[in-house]
Write a protein that holds these residues in place. Structure first.
Motif, PDB file in Angstrom:
ATOM      1  N   THR A   1      -6.036  14.195   9.433  1.00 54.93           N
ATOM      2  CA  THR A   1      -6.877  15.025  10.313  1.00 54.93           C
ATOM      3  C   THR A   1      -6.368  16.473  10.200  1.00 54.93           C
ATOM      4  N   PRO A   2      -7.045  17.416  10.821  1.00 51.90           N
ATOM      5  CA  PRO A   2      -6.539  18.801  10.773  1.00 51.90           C
ATOM      6  C   PRO A   2      -5.150  18.935  11.410  1.00 51.90           C
ATOM      7  N   GLN A   3      -4.755  17.952  12.238  1.00 54.44           N
ATOM      8  CA  GLN A   3      -3.444  18.022  12.906  1.00 54.44           C
ATOM      9  C   GLN A   3      -2.308  17.436  12.063  1.00 54.44           C
ATOM     10  N   THR A   4      -2.663  16.759  10.987  1.00 54.66           N
ATOM     11  CA  THR A   4      -1.636  16.089  10.181  1.00 54.66           C
ATOM     12  C   THR A   4      -0.717  17.108   9.513  1.00 54.66           C
ATOM     13  N   ARG A   5       0.591  16.900   9.673  1.00 53.11           N
ATOM     14  CA  ARG A   5       1.560  17.815   9.064  1.00 53.11           C
ATOM     15  C   ARG A   5       2.432  17.139   8.004  1.00 53.11           C
ATOM     16  N   ALA A   6       2.645  15.831   8.189  1.00 50.17           N
ATOM     17  CA  ALA A   6       3.597  15.177   7.286  1.00 50.17           C
ATOM     18  C   ALA A   6       3.260  13.704   7.106  1.00 50.17           C
ATOM     19  N   ILE A   7       3.800  13.130   6.025  1.00 51.24           N
ATOM     20  CA  ILE A   7       3.719  11.693   5.781  1.00 51.24           C
ATOM     21  C   ILE A   7       5.150  11.163   5.759  1.00 51.24           C
ATOM     22  N   LEU A   8       5.341  10.039   6.433  1.00 54.68           N
ATOM     23  CA  LEU A   8       6.682   9.451   6.515  1.00 54.68           C
ATOM     24  C   LEU A   8       6.641   8.020   5.977  1.00 54.68           C
ATOM     25  N   PRO A   9       6.725   7.872   4.654  1.00 52.91           N
ATOM     26  CA  PRO A   9       6.745   6.523   4.090  1.00 52.91           C
ATOM     27  C   PRO A   9       8.127   5.889   4.262  1.00 52.91           C
ATOM     28  N   VAL A  10       8.149   4.570   4.379  1.00 53.20           N
ATOM     29  CA  VAL A  10       9.402   3.820   4.488  1.00 53.20           C
ATOM     30  C   VAL A  10       9.522   2.962   3.241  1.00 53.20           C
ATOM     31  N   HIS A  11      10.694   2.977   2.622  1.00 48.56           N
ATOM     32  CA  HIS A  11      10.912   2.124   1.445  1.00 48.56           C
ATOM     33  C   HIS A  11      11.479   0.799   1.937  1.00 48.56           C
ATOM     34  N   LEU A  12      10.571  -0.067   2.385  1.00 48.98           N
ATOM     35  CA  LEU A  12      10.998  -1.259   3.115  1.00 48.98           C
ATOM     36  C   LEU A  12      11.667  -2.301   2.214  1.00 48.98           C
ATOM     37  N   TYR A  13      12.698  -2.889   2.745  1.00 50.16           N
ATOM     38  CA  TYR A  13      13.456  -3.980   2.088  1.00 50.16           C
ATOM     39  C   TYR A  13      14.148  -3.564   0.790  1.00 50.16           C
ATOM     40  N   GLY A  14      14.101  -2.255   0.465  1.00 52.76           N
ATOM     41  CA  GLY A  14      14.764  -1.803  -0.765  1.00 52.76           C
ATOM     42  C   GLY A  14      13.820  -1.558  -1.920  1.00 52.76           C
ATOM     43  N   GLN A  15      12.495  -1.591  -1.634  1.00 52.44           N
ATOM     44  CA  GLN A  15      11.515  -1.268  -2.666  1.00 52.44           C
ATOM     45  C   GLN A  15      10.757  -0.009  -2.252  1.00 52.44           C
ATOM     46  N   CYS A  16      10.696   0.961  -3.169  1.00 53.32           N
ATOM     47  CA  CYS A  16      10.034   2.218  -2.836  1.00 53.32           C
ATOM     48  C   CYS A  16       8.555   2.003  -2.536  1.00 53.32           C
ATOM     49  N   ALA A  17       8.070   2.727  -1.543  1.00 46.93           N
ATOM     50  CA  ALA A  17       6.628   2.814  -1.325  1.00 46.93           C
ATOM     51  C   ALA A  17       6.019   3.426  -2.581  1.00 46.93           C
ATOM     52  N   ASP A  18       4.733   3.188  -2.789  1.00 41.92           N
ATOM     53  CA  ASP A  18       4.049   3.702  -3.974  1.00 41.92           C
ATOM     54  C   ASP A  18       3.932   5.218  -3.837  1.00 41.92           C
ATOM     55  N   MET A  19       4.884   5.937  -4.440  1.00 36.06           N
ATOM     56  CA  MET A  19       5.019   7.362  -4.128  1.00 36.06           C
ATOM     57  C   MET A  19       4.025   8.271  -4.839  1.00 36.06           C
ATOM     58  N   ASP A  20       3.585   7.930  -6.038  1.00 39.55           N
ATOM     59  CA  ASP A  20       2.712   8.858  -6.765  1.00 39.55           C
ATOM     60  C   ASP A  20       1.453   9.233  -5.990  1.00 39.55           C
ATOM     61  N   PRO A  21       0.692   8.245  -5.499  1.00 43.36           N
ATOM     62  CA  PRO A  21      -0.491   8.643  -4.713  1.00 43.36           C
ATOM     63  C   PRO A  21      -0.108   9.407  -3.442  1.00 43.36           C
ATOM     64  N   LEU A  22       1.013   9.062  -2.832  1.00 46.72           N
ATOM     65  CA  LEU A  22       1.423   9.770  -1.613  1.00 46.72           C
ATOM     66  C   LEU A  22       1.781  11.226  -1.929  1.00 46.72           C
ATOM     67  N   LEU A  23       2.492  11.430  -3.021  1.00 42.59           N
ATOM     68  CA  LEU A  23       2.872  12.797  -3.413  1.00 42.59           C
ATOM     69  C   LEU A  23       1.631  13.610  -3.762  1.00 42.59           C
ATOM     70  N   GLU A  24       0.694  12.937  -4.387  1.00 49.94           N
ATOM     71  CA  GLU A  24      -0.550  13.615  -4.789  1.00 49.94           C
ATOM     72  C   GLU A  24      -1.361  14.010  -3.539  1.00 49.94           C
TER      73      GLU A  24
END
Ligand code: PLP
Length: 386
Positions: free
Chosen positions: A122-145
């Protein structure tokens, strides 16, 4: 046979002389908070996470809080995160009066679903906070994009993922700031609480160093209000001993995890207990080995417990359904995958020192559950057969 969910005695026994020596060194130095031990650990961890800067703090929870403080969020701002995580992830956001915008998870990895992230901006969104749960990275490429496209900052909750990789990049090094925890049961755990922030950005690094000492620029001079969150030298000295074994331990966890999956598949149990899905091009460090049961996870956990095996649900109540977050207005049914994971998943004992015999026993006991030790399923099947 008894198989605890985690047993730290093995590694502490092995390292006892080195740990005692490290403790003695700190006591002799009389430098208990921050100082050279902490600086040395910061250098080692920055190196390990392939970033320029590392800033020690009092816990992983504080690392999250400090990271978000350094983003200058205001009341009314929003941070997008997963509801299927440890409480600290959400608490760091609400502590600052900021609104956590939860989105559902990918049912295979239990990590945040990037497609859902974009839809929640939304217009209020400032950040994304992904969690790399159980020791496996969240799918970062789409998030970074997505982050780039919408001008959002990315803070990684890498508390469970030190040394994990997504396409060759280390957990914590991909976003603007990464948060680590040294809680004793983490892959790199101290003898108490501890945490660290990692970043490539000198501006964030400087700000974080200031925020962890009450925001002071020099002693007794404060341009802003921070918190007291310093890493102590005893923890740093102990962590420096254990750090030397981190890769060996994480490799061992990976091997034990692969062995569980192999056993489950060999015995045809992988339908009733779905092994962890490991994405291509990642290094999963198996902080937890989590299976998805077809049955309610509490029934399986009770069954394992009756046979002397420790297991646990991480996490039984998704954050959007926590009582303290009721004011946010989320409701049951809103994030079906997170809610399903909360009732179906369970972690099996998986730590570097677990033996092959113990692992075989765990799978044997799971096989008994599968055959309907627990009543009802069996009755139905038998009736069906007749
Ligand atoms: C452990 C953990 C934290 C908090 O770390 P502490 O050092 O216990 O404060 C935060 N997020 C996740 C996902 C964790 O597993």
């Amino acid at each position: 046979m008894k198989v605890p969910l985690i047993d730290l005695r093995g590694q502490h026994q092995l390292l006892r002389p080195q740990l005692l020596e490290a403790i003695e060194r700190v006591i002799d130095s009389q430098q208990f908070v921050l100082g050279s031990e902490v600086e040395a650990l910061e250098e080692e961890i920055a190196d390990y996470c392939t970033v320029e800067f590392a800033v020690g703090c009092a816990s992983g929870s504080d690392a999250l809080l400090l990271a978000l403080m350094s983003l200058d969020l205001k009341a009314g701002d929003e941070v997008i995160t997963t509801p299927f995580t440890f409480f600290a992830t959400g608490a760091a956001i609400t502590r600052l009066g900021v609104h956590p915008r939860f989105v559902d998870i990918d049912p295979r990895t239990y990590n945040i679903d990037p497609a859902a992230v974009e839809a929640a901006i939304t217009p209020q969104t400032r950040a994304i906070l992904p969690v790399h749960l159980y020791g496996q990275c969240a799918d970062m490429d789409p998030l970074l994009e997505i982050g780039k496209r919408y001008g959002l900052l990315i803070v990684e909750d890498a508390a469970q993922a030190i040394g994990a990789e997504d396409r060759g990049r280390r957990a914590g090094s991909m976003g603007h700031i990464g948060c680590l925890s040294f809680y004793p049961t983490k892959n790199l755990g101290g003898a108490g609480d501890g945490g660290m922030l990692v970043t490539d950005d000198p501006v964030f690094a400087k700000r974080l160093r200031r925020l962890r000492v009450h925001g002071g620029t020099t002693e007794y001079h404060h341009d802003e209000v921070g918190i007291n969150s310093r890493l102590d030298a005893l923890q740093a000295a102990i962590l420096r001993v254990k750090y030397q074994y981190l890769d060996e331990w994480s490799e061992a966890r990976r091997e034990k995890a692969a062995f569980y999956t192999q056993l489950l598949e060999e015995r045809g149990l992988n339908v009733d207990f779905t092994p962890p899905f490991v994405r291509a091009s990642v290094r999963h460090i198996f902080h937890q080995y989590v299976v998805r049961a077809r049955q309610q996870n509490d029934e399986v956990i009770n069954h394992l417990s009756r046979h002397g095996i420790g297991s646990k649900v991480y996490y039984p109540v998704p954050l959007h359904l926590q009582k303290c977050f009721a004011y946010l207005g989320y409701s049951n049914g809103q994030f079906p995958e997170a809610e399903r994971a909360a009732t179906q998943t369970l972690a099996l004992p998986c730590f570097p020192e677990i033996t092959e015999e113990q692992q075989r026993y765990v799978v044997d006991v799971l096989a008994k559950f599968d055959r309907g030790v627990n009543g009802q399923t069996v009755v139905k099947t038998e009736k069906g057969v007749r």
